[in-house]
Design a protein around this motif. Structure first.
Motif, PDB file in Angstrom:
ATOM      1  N   ILE A 303       0.821  -1.213   0.000  1.00 38.01           N
ATOM      2  CA  ILE A 303       0.000   0.000   0.000  1.00 38.01           C
ATOM      3  C   ILE A 303       0.853   1.260   0.000  1.00 38.01           C
ATOM      4  N   LYS A 304       1.923   1.268   0.820  1.00 40.89           N
ATOM      5  CA  LYS A 304       2.687   2.500   1.008  1.00 40.89           C
ATOM      6  C   LYS A 304       3.970   2.539   0.193  1.00 40.89           C
ATOM      7  N   GLY A 305       4.408   1.381  -0.320  1.00 37.72           N
ATOM      8  CA  GLY A 305       5.541   1.380  -1.232  1.00 37.72           C
ATOM      9  C   GLY A 305       6.903   1.227  -0.582  1.00 37.72           C
ATOM     10  N   GLU A 346     -10.227   8.867   7.818  1.00 32.00           N
ATOM     11  CA  GLU A 346     -10.059   8.608   6.394  1.00 32.00           C
ATOM     12  C   GLU A 346      -9.490   9.862   5.765  1.00 32.00           C
ATOM     13  N   GLY A 347      -8.590   9.673   4.810  1.00 26.95           N
ATOM     14  CA  GLY A 347      -8.020  10.839   4.159  1.00 26.95           C
ATOM     15  C   GLY A 347      -6.932  10.450   3.184  1.00 26.95           C
ATOM     16  N   SER A 360      -8.084   4.418   4.847  1.00 26.92           N
ATOM     17  CA  SER A 360      -8.947   4.316   6.028  1.00 26.92           C
ATOM     18  C   SER A 360      -8.071   3.792   7.166  1.00 26.92           C
ATOM     19  N   ILE A 361      -7.931   4.568   8.255  1.00 24.20           N
ATOM     20  CA  ILE A 361      -6.978   4.256   9.324  1.00 24.20           C
ATOM     21  C   ILE A 361      -7.715   3.970  10.621  1.00 24.20           C
ATOM     22  N   LEU A 362      -7.312   2.884  11.294  1.00 20.86           N
ATOM     23  CA  LEU A 362      -7.795   2.582  12.643  1.00 20.86           C
ATOM     24  C   LEU A 362      -6.571   2.416  13.538  1.00 20.86           C
ATOM     25  N   MET A 363      -6.450   3.286  14.534  1.00 20.61           N
ATOM     26  CA  MET A 363      -5.322   3.225  15.466  1.00 20.61           C
ATOM     27  C   MET A 363      -5.839   2.795  16.836  1.00 20.61           C
ATOM     28  N   THR A 364      -5.181   1.785  17.434  1.00 17.69           N
ATOM     29  CA  THR A 364      -5.592   1.249  18.734  1.00 17.69           C
ATOM     30  C   THR A 364      -4.430   1.345  19.713  1.00 17.69           C
ATOM     31  N   ALA A 365      -4.705   1.843  20.924  1.00 18.31           N
ATOM     32  CA  ALA A 365      -3.662   1.971  21.947  1.00 18.31           C
ATOM     33  C   ALA A 365      -3.351   0.602  22.560  1.00 18.31           C
ATOM     34  N   LEU A 366      -2.074   0.338  22.820  1.00 21.64           N
ATOM     35  CA  LEU A 366      -1.617  -0.891  23.476  1.00 21.64           C
ATOM     36  C   LEU A 366      -1.135  -0.543  24.882  1.00 21.64           C
ATOM     37  N   HIS A 367      -1.541  -1.342  25.879  1.00 24.67           N
ATOM     38  CA  HIS A 367      -1.236  -1.031  27.279  1.00 24.67           C
ATOM     39  C   HIS A 367      -0.433  -2.154  27.928  1.00 24.67           C
ATOM     40  N   ASP A 368       0.346  -1.789  28.965  1.00 25.71           N
ATOM     41  CA  ASP A 368       1.028  -2.801  29.769  1.00 25.71           C
ATOM     42  C   ASP A 368       0.121  -3.227  30.912  1.00 25.71           C
ATOM     43  N   ARG A 381      -6.163   0.722   5.288  1.00 25.22           N
ATOM     44  CA  ARG A 381      -6.684   0.058   4.095  1.00 25.22           C
ATOM     45  C   ARG A 381      -6.748   1.071   2.954  1.00 25.22           C
ATOM     46  N   ASP A 382      -6.303   0.653   1.788  1.00 23.99           N
ATOM     47  CA  ASP A 382      -6.320   1.529   0.607  1.00 23.99           C
ATOM     48  C   ASP A 382      -7.719   1.487  -0.006  1.00 23.99           C
ATOM     49  N   LEU A 383      -8.453   2.608   0.122  1.00 28.06           N
ATOM     50  CA  LEU A 383      -9.812   2.713  -0.426  1.00 28.06           C
ATOM     51  C   LEU A 383      -9.863   3.715  -1.574  1.00 28.06           C
ATOM     52  N   THR A 384      -8.752   3.827  -2.291  1.00 29.46           N
ATOM     53  CA  THR A 384      -8.690   4.802  -3.387  1.00 29.46           C
ATOM     54  C   THR A 384      -9.752   4.520  -4.447  1.00 29.46           C
ATOM     55  N   ASP A 385      -9.911   3.249  -4.833  1.00 31.09           N
ATOM     56  CA  ASP A 385     -10.911   2.902  -5.857  1.00 31.09           C
ATOM     57  C   ASP A 385     -12.308   3.276  -5.389  1.00 31.09           C
ATOM     58  N   ARG A 386     -12.586   2.983  -4.117  1.00 31.22           N
ATOM     59  CA  ARG A 386     -13.903   3.340  -3.592  1.00 31.22           C
ATOM     60  C   ARG A 386     -14.087   4.847  -3.581  1.00 31.22           C
TER      61      ARG A 386
END
Length: 445
Positions: A303-305, A346-347, A360-368, A381-386
């Motif tokens: 996706i990012k190359g 999204e952007g 489309s970005i989903l970021m989730t925090a990870l905890h100890d 996820r690459d949603l360019t076509d959509r």
């Protein structure tokens, strides 16, 4: 003790005022009397029949029951050499004949005070010995007979008494276990021996018990640095050993379970990482708490190359447009995930080389375990076509809306322009109908 009757009579008269005096005519007779009733102090001549004074002293000092009784040698032999020889036998004092009554009484008084002080110290040590929280025993002489044993030792041994017995006599069940040889070696070489968790079967009461004991065999020496016995200090560590072995067994079992669990976890992690690495439709990235890229899968590369060695260790802000960076969009995303556990956006994002894609970005925090944020997982996820399809659909929708507006305007204009002709048509139509039906008057016709 003196073979001279006049000397015995003189000493009796001199001492009987303050002391109970018992006399003997030779060393053997004196020894028998002393073993029957131990005196506070002994005065003995050197030259006597049957047993001389030197031999008497040696017997007394070799016997644990009489070794602490002070002995004053009375001898006609004068000089330093005679005095040294007398003291070398173990005597506590040496007085040359003739002597004055005052000097003799002074010597007796001094030796009694010294003996009393020593006896007090011995009693203190004995009381300490008997009340010690560990098992202690003293074996005396070359045959190693029990001279003392405290309550803890008797409790450990399971005996009511061992005094006067050898190790073999007190513990016949230990024959062949090497105990006698160890004790004899300590006595012979004057070198301590330390036993750790010594394992053996011991008869205690009416049953045989399997014990583990820590012990120390230490040589006991007299003032001449000659070994006279062995002190035994022992501690029953059976409960501790069994508890430790039970714990070791439990730890071994738990270790085995954890090893299996770790293998399964490792296999699961390997499957997970393999699955993540093989996913090509999603860029799955692990970030540290500052947004630095920690791992890179095939989907991210597609996706990012970027290849993993080109991007790992760099900030995820690399994927954002300059406009978004000025607005602080990446930092806002991290803060939202930190505060609320996750954040989504999204952007347009930037690929390697500057090309863009709609992500489309989903970021989730990870905890100890303490609940502190240690990093973030980021799925893109690459949603360019959509996005392109949506934009085209929006463009088509906007075009239709424009056409509808134009049609409405045309319909309005057409409706306004056709009203007058339609009224005339309706009028003539109505007139024709009336004529046909005969309801029209002459003027109207």
């Amino acid at each position: 003790a003196d073979d001279n009757a006049d000397m015995r009579a003189y000493l009796t008269r001199l001492l009987s005022t303050n002391y109970n005096v018992v006399t003997a005519g030779n060393g053997r007779e004196a020894l028998e009397s002393i073993l029957t009733t131990a005196p506070d102090i002994i005065l003995t001549d050197v030259m006597m029949p049957q047993m001389d004074g030197f031999e008497l002293v040696q017997h007394l000092k070799a016997n644990p029951q009489t070794r602490n009784i002070p002995v004053i040698l009375l001898s006609a032999r004068a000089g330093e050499e005679a005095t040294v020889e007398g003291l070398a036998t173990g005597a506590d004092d040496y007085l040359t004949k003739p002597f004055s009554a005052k000097e003799l009484l002074s010597r007796i008084n001094s030796n009694l005070k010294i003996a009393e002080s020593q006896n007090n110290s011995v009693r203190q040590v004995y009381n300490l010995f008997m009340s010690a929280p560990v098992a202690i025993a003293v074996l005396a002489g070359e045959d190693l007979r029990f001279e003392m044993a405290n309550e803890k030792y008797l409790e450990l041994a399971g005996k009511t008494s061992v005094i006067g017995k050898t190790v073999e006599e007190a513990f016949p069940e230990l024959e062949g276990k090497g105990i006698r040889e160890l004790l004899a070696g300590v006595y012979r070489d004057s070198i301590p021996f330390y036993g750790n968790e010594f394992e053996f079967d011991l008869v205690r009461g009416n049953k045989t018990e399997h014990l583990y004991v820590n012990f120390t065999y230490s040589p006991l020496k007299d003032t001449e640095d000659v070994t006279t016995g062995v002190m035994v200090i022992a501690m029953d560590v059976t409960d501790m050993v069994l508890a430790r072995r039970e714990m070791e067994q439990a730890v071994a079992e738990r270790t085995r379970e954890l090893t299996i669990a770790n293998i399964e976890l490792k296999q699961s992690e390997e499957r997970y990482h393999r699955m993540v690495d093989e996913v090509e439709d999603y860029a799955i990235i692990l970030l540290d708490k500052n947004g630095i890229v920690q791992n890179w899968n095939k989907g991210a590369e597609k996706i990012k190359g970027y290849k993993d060695d080109e991007i790992i260790g760099k900030s995820f802000e690399t994927f954002y447009l300059e406009e978004d960076l000025r607005k602080g969009v990446p930092r806002q995303l991290i803060e939202e995930a930190r505060l609320h556990g996750k954040a989504s956006r999204e952007g347009w994002r930037v690929k390697k080389g500057g090309a863009t894609f709609w992500g489309s970005i989903l970021m989730t925090a990870l905890h100890d375990e303490a609940g502190d944020v240690i990093g973030f997982s980021k799925v893109t996820r690459d949603l360019t076509d959509r996005k392109i399809a949506e934009d085209k659909l929006l463009e088509y929708s906007n075009s239709l809306e424009e056409q509808n507006r134009e049609l409405e305007q045309f319909a309005y204009a057409a409706s306004h322009d056709m009203k007058e002709p339609l009224r005339k048509i309706l009028f003539f139509g109505s007139s024709l109908q009336d004529r046909i039906t005969g309801t029209v008057d002459a003027k109207s016709e």
